[in-house]
Design a protein around this motif. Structure first.
Motif, mmCIF file in Angstrom:
data_model
loop_
_atom_site.group_PDB
_atom_site.id
_atom_site.type_symbol
_atom_site.label_atom_id
_atom_site.label_comp_id
_atom_site.label_asym_id
_atom_site.label_seq_id
_atom_site.Cartn_x
_atom_site.Cartn_y
_atom_site.Cartn_z
ATOM 1 N N THR A 1 -31.672 -4.649 6.544
ATOM 2 C CA THR A 1 -32.360 -5.755 5.874
ATOM 3 C C THR A 1 -31.394 -6.735 5.223
ATOM 4 O OG1 THR A 1 -32.590 -4.383 3.896
ATOM 5 C CG2 THR A 1 -34.418 -4.369 5.450
ATOM 6 N N GLY A 2 -30.280 -6.234 4.705
ATOM 7 C CA GLY A 2 -29.319 -7.125 4.082
ATOM 8 C C GLY A 2 -28.740 -8.111 5.083
ATOM 9 N N GLU A 3 -28.379 -7.613 6.269
ATOM 10 C CA GLU A 3 -27.841 -8.484 7.298
ATOM 11 C C GLU A 3 -28.907 -9.455 7.807
ATOM 12 O OE1 GLU A 3 -24.871 -6.443 10.110
ATOM 13 O OE2 GLU A 3 -25.982 -4.790 9.194
ATOM 14 N N ALA A 4 -30.160 -8.996 7.856
ATOM 15 C CA ALA A 4 -31.243 -9.886 8.280
ATOM 16 C C ALA A 4 -31.388 -11.045 7.297
ATOM 17 C CB ALA A 4 -32.552 -9.108 8.390
ATOM 18 N N HIS A 5 -31.294 -10.729 6.016
ATOM 19 C CA HIS A 5 -31.392 -11.795 5.012
ATOM 20 C C HIS A 5 -30.224 -12.763 5.133
ATOM 21 C CE1 HIS A 5 -32.414 -13.719 1.222
ATOM 22 N NE2 HIS A 5 -31.123 -13.680 0.941
ATOM 23 N N ALA A 6 -29.032 -12.237 5.347
ATOM 24 C CA ALA A 6 -27.858 -13.101 5.475
ATOM 25 C C ALA A 6 -27.957 -13.972 6.722
ATOM 26 C CB ALA A 6 -26.589 -12.250 5.532
ATOM 27 N N LEU A 7 -28.561 -13.452 7.769
ATOM 28 C CA LEU A 7 -28.753 -14.253 8.978
ATOM 29 C C LEU A 7 -29.656 -15.446 8.685
ATOM 30 C CD1 LEU A 7 -28.238 -14.464 12.061
ATOM 31 C CD2 LEU A 7 -30.339 -13.162 12.389
#
Length: 425
Positions: free
Chosen positions: A273-279
Motif C-alpha cells: 500500500t505504501g508503494e501504491a500511494h507513492a505511485l
C-alpha cells in the motif's frame, strides 16, 4: 461497555467528533484515509465503543486547517480526556490498557531500532557506500513520534486509574531530527491504536513509469512526489522512429493513465500500500494536463477513492503547481474536482495562498482565483483574509470583497470591517 448506554462524557466527545467529521470532505484528507483503511474501527470510535487516539484527532483537525493549540483543539482535548477516563473505568478497562501499552512499548522499541539502522548507527546497518534512505528514515522517525505520543497517552490513562496497573515507562531514546518536515502524518491501522502486526511498507515509487506486465523492480531511487518534496523532471521518452508519428498529447496521457492504474492494482494486490500511494504521488510530477485522463481511468477501474487521495496530495503542491493543476482540471470540464482541490488548498498558510492567487492571476485564471478565495473566506476568519489582502492590496482587496459578496452580504460587511481595521480599505 455497550454503545447503547454511553456515559455522558463519551457521548459529549462523540458528539464533538461527529460535528468535526461533518465539516470534513468525505473521501478526502486523513478522514478519507482512515475511513478507507479501517471503516469498522472508525465506526466503533464514532459510536463510542473505542476511544480514538488523540494523534488521529489531531490529523482530522489538521484536515480543517485548525491549529493544534487553537480553541477547537483545546476543547476537543478536554472532551477526549474525559471520555477516555469514562471508557477506562468500565469492566476490564485497566487490563485492556495494560495490554495495549505493552504492545505500544514494543512498537516504540522497534521504531527506535529502525531509526538507528537507517541512520547507520546500528551494527550491521548499511555503510556510507549504500547511504541511508532519507525517506525511509523520515517515515521511521514519524513512526517513532507516533508511538511515543501514544505510549504517553496510554501511560497517562493508566495513571488516572490509580497507577497500580501501569508498569514503569521504558526510556525513550533520543532520535535525531531531520531537516524535512511532514505536511501531514501517515495514517495507522489496527483501529488507529498502533496495534498492527508490523510497520507499513515505506512508500517508494517505481523508478520509471510503469508499463505493462512484468516483475516488480528491485532497485528504486528515493521517493518522489508531493509528499516527498519537489520531484526532478523526468526525461522525455526516446524519440519515436521517423516512420511512426509521435503520439499526440491525448494518446500519451491515456497511455500513462492506463499504465499507472495497472501498476496501482498490481501493488494493491500484493499488499504494497505504501508503494501504491507513492505511485499516485508520482503522477503529480508529470504534466498537469494528464491528470484528467488518470481520473477517468481510476473511475473506470473502481478506484475513485484513489482520485480523491490524489487531489488531497495535490493540495500540498507548490503554489504555482497547485494553480496549474486547478487550471488543467477546469479545462477538462472537471469543475467539481477543481473546486474540491481549491477547498483543500484553502487550508494552507496565508503566504502560500498569496502565491497561488498570484499564479492564477498570471495565468488569467479568474474563475479559479474566485473559487480559491471563496473557499478561503468560507473556512477562514476575516482577520486572516485581511492578512492575505495585505500581501497584495491592489489586487487582493477587490478580489476578496467580490468573493465575500458572493458568499453573503454579512460576510462582505465583516470582511470590510477587518480590512478597515487593517487600514486596507
Amino acid at each position: 461497555m455497550t454503545v447503547h448506554h454511553l456515559p455522558a462524557e463519551i457521548s459529549a466527545f462523540t458528539g464533538w467528533l461527529g460535528e468535526l467529521a461533518g465539516r470534513l470532505e468525505p473521501g478526502a484528507g486523513w478522514y478519507g484515509f482512515f475511513a478507507a483503511r479501517d471503516p469498522d474501527g472508525l465506526r466503533a470510535c464514532f459510536a463510542g465503543a473505542e476511544i480514538l487516539p488523540w494523534d488521529v484527532v489531531e490529523s482530522l483537525l489538521q484536515d480543517l486547517g485548525e491549529p493544534a493549540d487553537g480553541p477547537r483543539a483545546r476543547h476537543g482535548r478536554a472532551l477526549h480526556r474525559a471520555a477516555a477516563a469514562a471508557h477506562d473505568r468500565g469492566p476490564g478497562g485497566a487490563a485492556a490498557l495494560t495490554e495495549r501499552r505493552a504492545l505500544m512499548a514494543r512498537e516504540l522499541a522497534y521504531a527506535e531500532r529502525r531509526v538507528r539502522e537507517l541512520s547507520g548507527r546500528e551494527p550491521g546497518a548499511p555503510g556510507p557506500g549504500g547511504g541511508p534512505d532519507p525517506d525511509a528514515l523520515f517515515w521511521a522517525r514519524d513512526d517513532h513520534a507516533r508511538a511515543t505520543a501514544r505510549l504517553a497517552e496510554l501511560t497517562e490513562r493508566l495513571a488516572a486509574l490509580g497507577g497500580a496497573a501501569a508498569p514503569p515507562a521504558p526510556p525513550v531514546p533520543p532520535v535525531p531530527t531531520g531537516t524535512r518536515e511532514p505536511v501531514r502524518r501517515r495514517p495507522r491501522g489496527a483501529r488507529f491504536a498502533g496495534l498492527e502486526d508490523g510497520p507499513e511498507p515505506v512508500p517508494v515509487p517505481p523508478g520509471q513509469p510503469a508499463a505493462g506486465p512484468g516483475p516488480a523492480r528491485e532497485a528504486r531511487p528515493a521517493p518522489r512526489g508531493a509528499r516527498f518534496g519537489p520531484a526532478p523532471t523526468a526525461p522525455d521518452p526516446a524519440p519515436a522512429p521517423e516512420a511512426r508519428p509521435a503520439p499526440d498529447a491525448t494518446a500519451r496521457a491515456a497511455r500513462a493513465a492506463g499504465n499507472a492504474v495497472y501498476a496501482l492494482r498490481r501493488l494493491r494486490a500484493q499488499g504494497r500500500t505504501g508503494e501504491a500511494h507513492a505511485l499516485l504521488c508520482e503522477a503529480l510530477a508529470g504534466p498537469p494536463q494528464w491528470l484528467p485522463a488518470l481520473a477517468d481511468e481510476l473511475a473506470a477501474a473502481g478506484l475513485a477513492a484513489d482520485w480523491a487521495t490524489l487531489l488531497w496530495e495535490a493540495a500540498d503542491l507548490p503554489p504555482d503547481r497547485l494553480a496549474a493543476v486547478a487550471a488543467a482540471l477546469a479545462d477538462a470540464g472537471r469543475t467539481e474536482d477543481r473546486d474540491r482541490l481549491l477547498r483543500q488548498g484553502a487550508a494552507r498558510p496565508v503566504p502560500e495562498l498569496a502565491g497561488a492567487c498570484a499564479a492564477l492571476r498570471t495565468g488569467r485564471r479568474d474563475a479559479e482565483a474566485r473559487a480559491l478565495l471563496g473557499a478561503f473566506l468560507a473556512r477562514r476568519t476575516v482577520e486572516e483574509a485581511a492578512a492575505l489582502a495585505a500581501t497584495d492590496p491592489a489586487a487582493l482587496v477587490p478580489e476578496l470583497r467580490a468573493a465575500a459578496r458572493a458568499l453573503s452580504p454579512a460576510r462582505e460587511r465583516d470582511l470590510l470591517h477587518a480590512l478597515r481595521v487593517a487600514r486596507l480599505a
